[in-house]
Structure formats: C-alpha cells, structure tokens
Design a protein around this motif. Sequence first.
Motif, PDB file in Angstrom:
ATOM      1  N   LYS A  52       0.961  -1.279   0.048  1.00 42.54           N
ATOM      2  CA  LYS A  52       0.037  -0.164   0.068  1.00 42.54           C
ATOM      3  C   LYS A  52       0.923   1.225  -0.052  1.00 42.54           C
ATOM      4  CE  LYS A  52      -3.586   2.322   2.348  1.00 42.54           C
ATOM      5  NZ  LYS A  52      -4.673   2.269   3.632  1.00 42.54           N
ATOM      6  N   GLU A  53       2.063   1.348   0.695  1.00 38.55           N
ATOM      7  CA  GLU A  53       2.616   2.328   0.794  1.00 38.55           C
ATOM      8  C   GLU A  53       3.262   2.832  -0.602  1.00 38.55           C
ATOM      9  OE1 GLU A  53       5.620   4.139   4.375  1.00 38.55           O
ATOM     10  OE2 GLU A  53       6.565   2.403   3.328  1.00 38.55           O
ATOM     11  N   GLU A  54       3.923   1.898  -1.184  1.00 41.03           N
ATOM     12  CA  GLU A  54       4.292   1.879  -2.607  1.00 41.03           C
ATOM     13  C   GLU A  54       3.216   2.601  -3.438  1.00 41.03           C
ATOM     14  OE1 GLU A  54       6.763  -0.042  -6.062  1.00 41.03           O
ATOM     15  OE2 GLU A  54       6.339  -1.325  -4.254  1.00 41.03           O
ATOM     16  N   LEU A  55       2.242   1.796  -3.436  1.00 41.86           N
ATOM     17  CA  LEU A  55       0.921   2.210  -4.461  1.00 41.86           C
ATOM     18  C   LEU A  55       0.477   3.676  -4.252  1.00 41.86           C
ATOM     19  CD1 LEU A  55      -1.251   1.297  -6.296  1.00 41.86           C
ATOM     20  CD2 LEU A  55      -2.596   0.357  -4.190  1.00 41.86           C
ATOM     21  N   VAL A 107      -2.690  15.557  -2.723  1.00 44.05           N
ATOM     22  CA  VAL A 107      -1.161  15.446  -1.680  1.00 44.05           C
ATOM     23  C   VAL A 107      -1.850  15.630  -0.195  1.00 44.05           C
ATOM     24  CG1 VAL A 107       1.131  16.016  -1.540  1.00 44.05           C
ATOM     25  CG2 VAL A 107      -0.030  16.033  -3.779  1.00 44.05           C
ATOM     26  N   ALA A 108      -2.504  16.700  -0.337  1.00 40.18           N
ATOM     27  CA  ALA A 108      -2.709  17.418   1.144  1.00 40.18           C
ATOM     28  C   ALA A 108      -3.190  16.232   2.120  1.00 40.18           C
ATOM     29  CB  ALA A 108      -3.775  18.394   1.172  1.00 40.18           C
ATOM     30  N   THR A 109      -4.206  15.362   1.872  1.00 37.77           N
ATOM     31  CA  THR A 109      -4.700  14.471   2.730  1.00 37.77           C
ATOM     32  C   THR A 109      -3.737  13.281   3.191  1.00 37.77           C
ATOM     33  OG1 THR A 109      -6.798  14.639   1.777  1.00 37.77           O
ATOM     34  CG2 THR A 109      -6.574  12.773   3.216  1.00 37.77           C
ATOM     35  N   VAL A 110      -2.900  12.865   2.121  1.00 35.80           N
ATOM     36  CA  VAL A 110      -1.897  11.957   2.271  1.00 35.80           C
ATOM     37  C   VAL A 110      -0.821  12.533   3.274  1.00 35.80           C
ATOM     38  CG1 VAL A 110      -0.162  10.482   1.437  1.00 35.80           C
ATOM     39  CG2 VAL A 110      -2.508  10.469   0.302  1.00 35.80           C
ATOM     40  N   THR A 114       0.056  11.030   7.013  1.00 36.68           N
ATOM     41  CA  THR A 114       1.076  10.067   7.069  1.00 36.68           C
ATOM     42  C   THR A 114       2.627  10.774   7.208  1.00 36.68           C
ATOM     43  OG1 THR A 114       1.411   9.968   4.885  1.00 36.68           O
ATOM     44  CG2 THR A 114      -0.060   8.316   5.307  1.00 36.68           C
ATOM     45  N   ALA A 115       2.642  11.783   7.075  1.00 39.87           N
ATOM     46  CA  ALA A 115       4.052  12.806   7.030  1.00 39.87           C
ATOM     47  C   ALA A 115       4.598  12.150   8.400  1.00 39.87           C
ATOM     48  CB  ALA A 115       3.890  14.148   6.911  1.00 39.87           C
ATOM     49  N   ALA A 116       4.265  12.103   9.537  1.00 36.34           N
ATOM     50  CA  ALA A 116       4.646  11.860  10.657  1.00 36.34           C
ATOM     51  C   ALA A 116       5.127  10.457  10.788  1.00 36.34           C
ATOM     52  CB  ALA A 116       3.968  12.492  11.808  1.00 36.34           C
ATOM     53  N   PRO A 120       8.714   7.461   3.568  1.00 33.68           N
ATOM     54  CA  PRO A 120       8.664   7.349   2.144  1.00 33.68           C
ATOM     55  C   PRO A 120       7.441   8.326   1.525  1.00 33.68           C
ATOM     56  CG  PRO A 120       9.029   5.441   2.854  1.00 33.68           C
ATOM     57  CD  PRO A 120       8.692   6.117   4.090  1.00 33.68           C
ATOM     58  N   LEU A 121       6.408   8.308   2.216  1.00 33.03           N
ATOM     59  CA  LEU A 121       5.325   9.091   1.567  1.00 33.03           C
ATOM     60  C   LEU A 121       5.683  10.647   2.114  1.00 33.03           C
ATOM     61  CD1 LEU A 121       2.164   6.741   2.552  1.00 33.03           C
ATOM     62  CD2 LEU A 121       3.247   7.257   0.393  1.00 33.03           C
ATOM     63  N   GLN A 122       6.128  10.864   3.275  1.00 31.50           N
ATOM     64  CA  GLN A 122       6.365  12.306   3.603  1.00 31.50           C
ATOM     65  C   GLN A 122       7.558  12.942   2.379  1.00 31.50           C
ATOM     66  OE1 GLN A 122       9.794  13.069   4.819  1.00 31.50           O
ATOM     67  NE2 GLN A 122       9.216  15.297   4.285  1.00 31.50           N
ATOM     68  N   GLU A 123       8.439  11.953   1.827  1.00 30.78           N
ATOM     69  CA  GLU A 123       9.158  12.481   1.061  1.00 30.78           C
ATOM     70  C   GLU A 123       8.698  12.819  -0.361  1.00 30.78           C
ATOM     71  OE1 GLU A 123      12.503   9.461   1.013  1.00 30.78           O
ATOM     72  OE2 GLU A 123      13.144  10.065   3.241  1.00 30.78           O
ATOM     73  N   ILE A 124       7.802  11.828  -0.673  1.00 28.92           N
ATOM     74  CA  ILE A 124       7.062  11.933  -1.991  1.00 28.92           C
ATOM     75  C   ILE A 124       6.273  13.164  -1.672  1.00 28.92           C
ATOM     76  CG2 ILE A 124       5.263  11.090  -3.666  1.00 28.92           C
ATOM     77  CD1 ILE A 124       6.496   8.261  -2.808  1.00 28.92           C
ATOM     78  N   CYS A 125       5.305  13.594  -0.737  1.00 24.91           N
ATOM     79  CA  CYS A 125       4.683  14.603  -0.657  1.00 24.91           C
ATOM     80  C   CYS A 125       5.422  16.073  -0.667  1.00 24.91           C
ATOM     81  CB  CYS A 125       3.795  14.597   0.604  1.00 24.91           C
ATOM     82  SG  CYS A 125       2.504  13.322   0.679  1.00 24.91           S
TER      83      CYS A 125
END
Length: 185
Positions: A52-55, A107-110, A114-116, A120-125
């Motif tokens: 899921k994280e990669e997707l 982007v905002a909701t993710v 998840t940023a905290a 990987p998701l924080q870096e993509i956002c």
Amino acid sequence: MGLKGAETRARLLDATQELIEGGGYFGAGLNQVIAASGAPRGSLYFHFPGGKEELVGESVRRAGQEIGATMGELAEATSSVEEFVAGVLDWLGDRLEQSGWRKGCPVATVALETAATSDPLQEICSEVYTGWESALRELLTGREDADDLAVTILALAEGALLLARAHRSREPLRRVGRQIAALLR
C-alpha cells in the motif's frame, strides 16, 4: 512490461488516486483498490511489491505530475502571474465541484495523515510540493520575494481548497484569488 500490464498498473493507480482523494490514505484499503480497479489481487503485488505504501506513493507522485502539467499548460496560456493563479484556482474549483466536493488536493490528505509516520510518503509529498513551488517561483522570476511568494501562493491555494471542500462552496477560492492578486501587485 507489456500493454496489458501497463493498463492494469494504470487502473490500480487511477483507483488509488480516486480513493485517497475522497477518503485519504486510510480510506483507500487494498480491497477497495482491487474492487475499484477490477485488477486481480496478484497484480497489485506484482506492480507494487512494497504494498500500500508504494501504491499510494506512486499515486500521489503521479497526481502531482498531472496537476503540474495542467499548471504548465495554464502558464503557457496566460499572460500574467495574476491570470495564471486565477486560472489555476478556477480549474481546481471546477475539479472540486464536479467531483461532488471530493477531489481537493491529491497530496494534502496523504501528507496530513502520513507525514509523521511514513518517511517514504512524506518524501514523496514534499517532492510534489517542491515541484509546484518551483513552477510558481519560475513564474515570479525577477521578483525579490519570489521564494516567499511561491510558498505563500501554494499555502493559500491549499487552504482555500480545504475550506471550499468543507463549505462545499467556491467562495474561499474566490476570496483567496483576490488576496493573491493583491499580493502580486
């Protein structure tokens, strides 16, 4: 990857983007993605072995690129930064309203959810937002305050999208548009 594999991957990403825009990271369960995409479960793990994280990460990156491309088209079609910002806010308002107030910023909701907890998701956002800031900064070339204005415009637009969604009204986008125009004068 063959054509069929590319189509399956695209369907998985489309379904994920739709689900995260409407319900966030936690509203996009893998079973929901599979059901919405029509893809077999094995395809999900074949194309996204990181789960899921990669997707979700790839979906956010892709959505960011799509919005960036639209911003680029609007920049080419307008003659001033003020006109560009008004066009972007209008386009975002159309997108939001036509989706029944579900499609704000992909982007905002993710980022908020998840940023905290997910590097990987924080870096993509962060990567997506940095790209949008850079595009704005380029339009503001020659201004001493280009860096600050680019971040300010992005933050105001994000906040306006959130308020427009919460109120189910385009009025926050209109008001922010007027304030951005005043800042740019």
